[in-house]
Design a protein around this motif. Structure first.
Motif, PDB file in Angstrom:
ATOM      1  N   TYR A 121       0.819  -1.203   0.000  1.00  0.00           N
ATOM      2  CA  TYR A 121       0.000   0.000   0.000  1.00  0.00           C
ATOM      3  C   TYR A 121       0.857   1.258   0.000  1.00  0.00           C
ATOM      4  O   TYR A 121       1.828   1.364   0.737  1.00  0.00           O
ATOM      5  CB  TYR A 121      -0.934   0.003   1.215  1.00  0.00           C
ATOM      6  CG  TYR A 121      -1.836  -1.192   1.242  1.00  0.00           C
ATOM      7  CD1 TYR A 121      -1.471  -2.347   1.928  1.00  0.00           C
ATOM      8  CD2 TYR A 121      -3.036  -1.181   0.552  1.00  0.00           C
ATOM      9  CE1 TYR A 121      -2.285  -3.463   1.923  1.00  0.00           C
ATOM     10  CE2 TYR A 121      -3.863  -2.289   0.555  1.00  0.00           C
ATOM     11  CZ  TYR A 121      -3.476  -3.429   1.239  1.00  0.00           C
ATOM     12  OH  TYR A 121      -4.290  -4.523   1.229  1.00  0.00           O
ATOM     13  N   MET A 122       0.456   2.192  -0.834  1.00  0.00           N
ATOM     14  CA  MET A 122       1.142   3.485  -0.865  1.00  0.00           C
ATOM     15  C   MET A 122       0.109   4.603  -0.961  1.00  0.00           C
ATOM     16  O   MET A 122      -0.991   4.395  -1.502  1.00  0.00           O
ATOM     17  CB  MET A 122       2.134   3.562  -2.033  1.00  0.00           C
ATOM     18  CG  MET A 122       3.274   2.552  -1.906  1.00  0.00           C
ATOM     19  SD  MET A 122       4.591   2.779  -3.112  1.00  0.00           S
ATOM     20  CE  MET A 122       5.415   4.240  -2.460  1.00  0.00           C
ATOM     21  N   PHE A 123       0.480   5.746  -0.423  1.00  0.00           N
ATOM     22  CA  PHE A 123      -0.460   6.851  -0.285  1.00  0.00           C
ATOM     23  C   PHE A 123       0.243   8.175  -0.624  1.00  0.00           C
ATOM     24  O   PHE A 123       1.429   8.325  -0.380  1.00  0.00           O
ATOM     25  CB  PHE A 123      -0.973   6.962   1.156  1.00  0.00           C
ATOM     26  CG  PHE A 123      -1.482   5.669   1.747  1.00  0.00           C
ATOM     27  CD1 PHE A 123      -0.621   4.787   2.373  1.00  0.00           C
ATOM     28  CD2 PHE A 123      -2.822   5.353   1.684  1.00  0.00           C
ATOM     29  CE1 PHE A 123      -1.081   3.599   2.920  1.00  0.00           C
ATOM     30  CE2 PHE A 123      -3.300   4.170   2.231  1.00  0.00           C
ATOM     31  CZ  PHE A 123      -2.432   3.296   2.851  1.00  0.00           C
ATOM     32  N   TRP A 124      -0.536   9.108  -1.127  1.00  0.00           N
ATOM     33  CA  TRP A 124      -0.091  10.494  -1.261  1.00  0.00           C
ATOM     34  C   TRP A 124      -1.029  11.387  -0.458  1.00  0.00           C
ATOM     35  O   TRP A 124      -2.264  11.329  -0.624  1.00  0.00           O
ATOM     36  CB  TRP A 124      -0.103  10.952  -2.711  1.00  0.00           C
ATOM     37  CG  TRP A 124       1.139  10.629  -3.461  1.00  0.00           C
ATOM     38  CD1 TRP A 124       1.312   9.678  -4.417  1.00  0.00           C
ATOM     39  CD2 TRP A 124       2.410  11.287  -3.332  1.00  0.00           C
ATOM     40  NE1 TRP A 124       2.607   9.683  -4.878  1.00  0.00           N
ATOM     41  CE2 TRP A 124       3.288  10.662  -4.234  1.00  0.00           C
ATOM     42  CE3 TRP A 124       2.887  12.334  -2.543  1.00  0.00           C
ATOM     43  CZ2 TRP A 124       4.628  11.056  -4.370  1.00  0.00           C
ATOM     44  CZ3 TRP A 124       4.203  12.713  -2.680  1.00  0.00           C
ATOM     45  CH2 TRP A 124       5.057  12.084  -3.592  1.00  0.00           C
ATOM     46  N   TYR A 151      -4.379  10.386  -3.404  1.00  0.00           N
ATOM     47  CA  TYR A 151      -4.555   9.094  -4.069  1.00  0.00           C
ATOM     48  C   TYR A 151      -3.920   8.013  -3.218  1.00  0.00           C
ATOM     49  O   TYR A 151      -3.038   8.284  -2.406  1.00  0.00           O
ATOM     50  CB  TYR A 151      -3.860   9.091  -5.443  1.00  0.00           C
ATOM     51  CG  TYR A 151      -4.717   9.535  -6.597  1.00  0.00           C
ATOM     52  CD1 TYR A 151      -4.677  10.852  -7.033  1.00  0.00           C
ATOM     53  CD2 TYR A 151      -5.549   8.634  -7.264  1.00  0.00           C
ATOM     54  CE1 TYR A 151      -5.455  11.270  -8.104  1.00  0.00           C
ATOM     55  CE2 TYR A 151      -6.332   9.050  -8.339  1.00  0.00           C
ATOM     56  CZ  TYR A 151      -6.278  10.366  -8.745  1.00  0.00           C
ATOM     57  OH  TYR A 151      -7.054  10.782  -9.813  1.00  0.00           O
ATOM     58  N   TYR A 152      -4.347   6.796  -3.453  1.00  0.00           N
ATOM     59  CA  TYR A 152      -3.711   5.668  -2.807  1.00  0.00           C
ATOM     60  C   TYR A 152      -3.652   4.493  -3.775  1.00  0.00           C
ATOM     61  O   TYR A 152      -4.326   4.488  -4.813  1.00  0.00           O
ATOM     62  CB  TYR A 152      -4.422   5.276  -1.505  1.00  0.00           C
ATOM     63  CG  TYR A 152      -5.838   4.770  -1.681  1.00  0.00           C
ATOM     64  CD1 TYR A 152      -6.902   5.660  -1.780  1.00  0.00           C
ATOM     65  CD2 TYR A 152      -6.107   3.402  -1.704  1.00  0.00           C
ATOM     66  CE1 TYR A 152      -8.196   5.201  -1.928  1.00  0.00           C
ATOM     67  CE2 TYR A 152      -7.409   2.944  -1.838  1.00  0.00           C
ATOM     68  CZ  TYR A 152      -8.447   3.851  -1.952  1.00  0.00           C
ATOM     69  OH  TYR A 152      -9.732   3.397  -2.092  1.00  0.00           O
ATOM     70  N   ASP A 170      -0.377  -1.263 -10.325  1.00  0.00           N
ATOM     71  CA  ASP A 170      -1.447  -1.121 -11.309  1.00  0.00           C
ATOM     72  C   ASP A 170      -2.838  -0.974 -10.705  1.00  0.00           C
ATOM     73  O   ASP A 170      -3.841  -1.024 -11.438  1.00  0.00           O
ATOM     74  CB  ASP A 170      -1.446  -2.288 -12.309  1.00  0.00           C
ATOM     75  CG  ASP A 170      -0.174  -2.345 -13.130  1.00  0.00           C
ATOM     76  OD1 ASP A 170       0.325  -3.460 -13.371  1.00  0.00           O
ATOM     77  OD2 ASP A 170       0.336  -1.265 -13.490  1.00  0.00           O
ATOM     78  N   ILE A 171      -2.920  -0.778  -9.383  1.00  0.00           N
ATOM     79  CA  ILE A 171      -4.211  -0.541  -8.729  1.00  0.00           C
ATOM     80  C   ILE A 171      -4.126   0.771  -7.961  1.00  0.00           C
ATOM     81  O   ILE A 171      -3.379   0.876  -6.982  1.00  0.00           O
ATOM     82  CB  ILE A 171      -4.571  -1.685  -7.764  1.00  0.00           C
ATOM     83  CG1 ILE A 171      -4.671  -3.012  -8.501  1.00  0.00           C
ATOM     84  CG2 ILE A 171      -5.897  -1.358  -7.053  1.00  0.00           C
ATOM     85  CD1 ILE A 171      -4.911  -4.195  -7.591  1.00  0.00           C
ATOM     86  N   THR A 172      -4.869   1.771  -8.417  1.00  0.00           N
ATOM     87  CA  THR A 172      -4.872   3.066  -7.749  1.00  0.00           C
ATOM     88  C   THR A 172      -6.310   3.537  -7.583  1.00  0.00           C
ATOM     89  O   THR A 172      -7.212   3.101  -8.312  1.00  0.00           O
ATOM     90  CB  THR A 172      -4.084   4.128  -8.536  1.00  0.00           C
ATOM     91  OG1 THR A 172      -4.713   4.324  -9.811  1.00  0.00           O
ATOM     92  CG2 THR A 172      -2.644   3.698  -8.747  1.00  0.00           C
ATOM     93  N   ASP A 173      -6.508   4.429  -6.635  1.00  0.00           N
ATOM     94  CA  ASP A 173      -7.857   4.944  -6.409  1.00  0.00           C
ATOM     95  C   ASP A 173      -7.774   6.335  -5.824  1.00  0.00           C
ATOM     96  O   ASP A 173      -6.769   6.712  -5.195  1.00  0.00           O
ATOM     97  CB  ASP A 173      -8.648   4.032  -5.484  1.00  0.00           C
ATOM     98  CG  ASP A 173     -10.147   4.099  -5.761  1.00  0.00           C
ATOM     99  OD1 ASP A 173     -10.876   3.225  -5.279  1.00  0.00           O
ATOM    100  OD2 ASP A 173     -10.587   5.050  -6.464  1.00  0.00           O
TER     101      ASP A 173
END
Lengths: 113, 114
Positions: free
Chosen positions: A31-34, A47-48, A53-56
């Motif tokens: 998991y990564m977050f901005w 965004y996270y 290839d999976i972002t939301d």
């Protein structure tokens, strides 16, 4: 060294320019977050990503684009910078989500003039 | 939906005095709760977290927090403030069964006077 690094640390850009903020983590966290940090607003999620290839979208995604072609990298692009995007941007990663802590980079201070 | 409210954008204490930073949350399901600290020009780092079990949680640097479900609170305390505790503190909630993405409060700036 293991960790999460952001680059650049400081950036000044002009209104209308495209700018990309980089984020790289060495743990292979899924998991990564901005986030952006603004006085009076605390941290707001832009965004996270749950995996490559999976972002939301998060709370404030307008004007931003992300990609995640590799697990370790999560760049944030401002397509056409505006003064309201002047902020401090933090990237974070976590092994899981829910009960696991997030590890933060040192931040990028972006000024749009 | 989940949310976090931190009461007081600034808290000022004298060195050696009790530190109390307030955090209230809302969550429709049992929450996971966190306190993070941010020193000047740095990213956030975890102080402590509550997931399940003991409601009194101890963290680094002598801080602790107590989860009180009836009051929907997770206040952060330290018996004796040090100058080095001056920083920004963020409370965060991540709700089990709902949105796992952590939601942060607006932060409280702790000022420590000599």
């Amino acid at each position: 060294d293991a960790g999460i690094t952001q680059s650049p640390r400081y950036k000044i850009t002009e209104t209308g320019r495209q700018v990309t903020l980089m984020c790289h983590q060495t743990w292979s966290h899924s998991y990564m977050f901005w986030y952006r940090q603004d006085l009076g607003h605390g941290l707001r999620l832009i965004y996270y990503s749950a995996a490559a290839d999976i972002t939301d979208k998060g709370e404030v995604p307008d004007g931003y684009v992300v990609s995640r072609s590799k697990t370790e990298n999560f760049p944030l692009t401002l397509e056409s910078a505006t003064r309201s995007q002047t902020s401090v941007y933090f990237c974070a990663s976590s092994e899981g989500w829910g009960d696991t802590e997030a590890f933060f980079g040192q931040g990028t201070r972006l000024t749009v003039v | 939906a989940q949310s976090v409210t931190q009461l007081g954008s600034h808290v000022s204490v004298s060195e050696g005095a009790l530190v109390l930073l307030r955090c209230n949350y809302s969550s429709s399901v049992p929450p996971y709760l966190f306190w993070y600290v941010q020193y000047p020009n740095q990213g956030l780092q975890l102080l402590l977290k509550y997931t399940t079990g003991a409601t009194l949680v101890k963290g680094i640097n002598g801080f602790e927090a107590e989860f009180k479900k009836s009051e929907t609170s997770f206040h952060l305390t330290k018996p004796s403030a040090h100058m080095s505790d001056a920083a920004e503190y963020f409370c965060a909630v991540s709700a089990s069964g709902g949105s796992y993405i952590p939601t942060f409060g607006r932060g409280t700036s702790l000022i420590v006077h000599p």
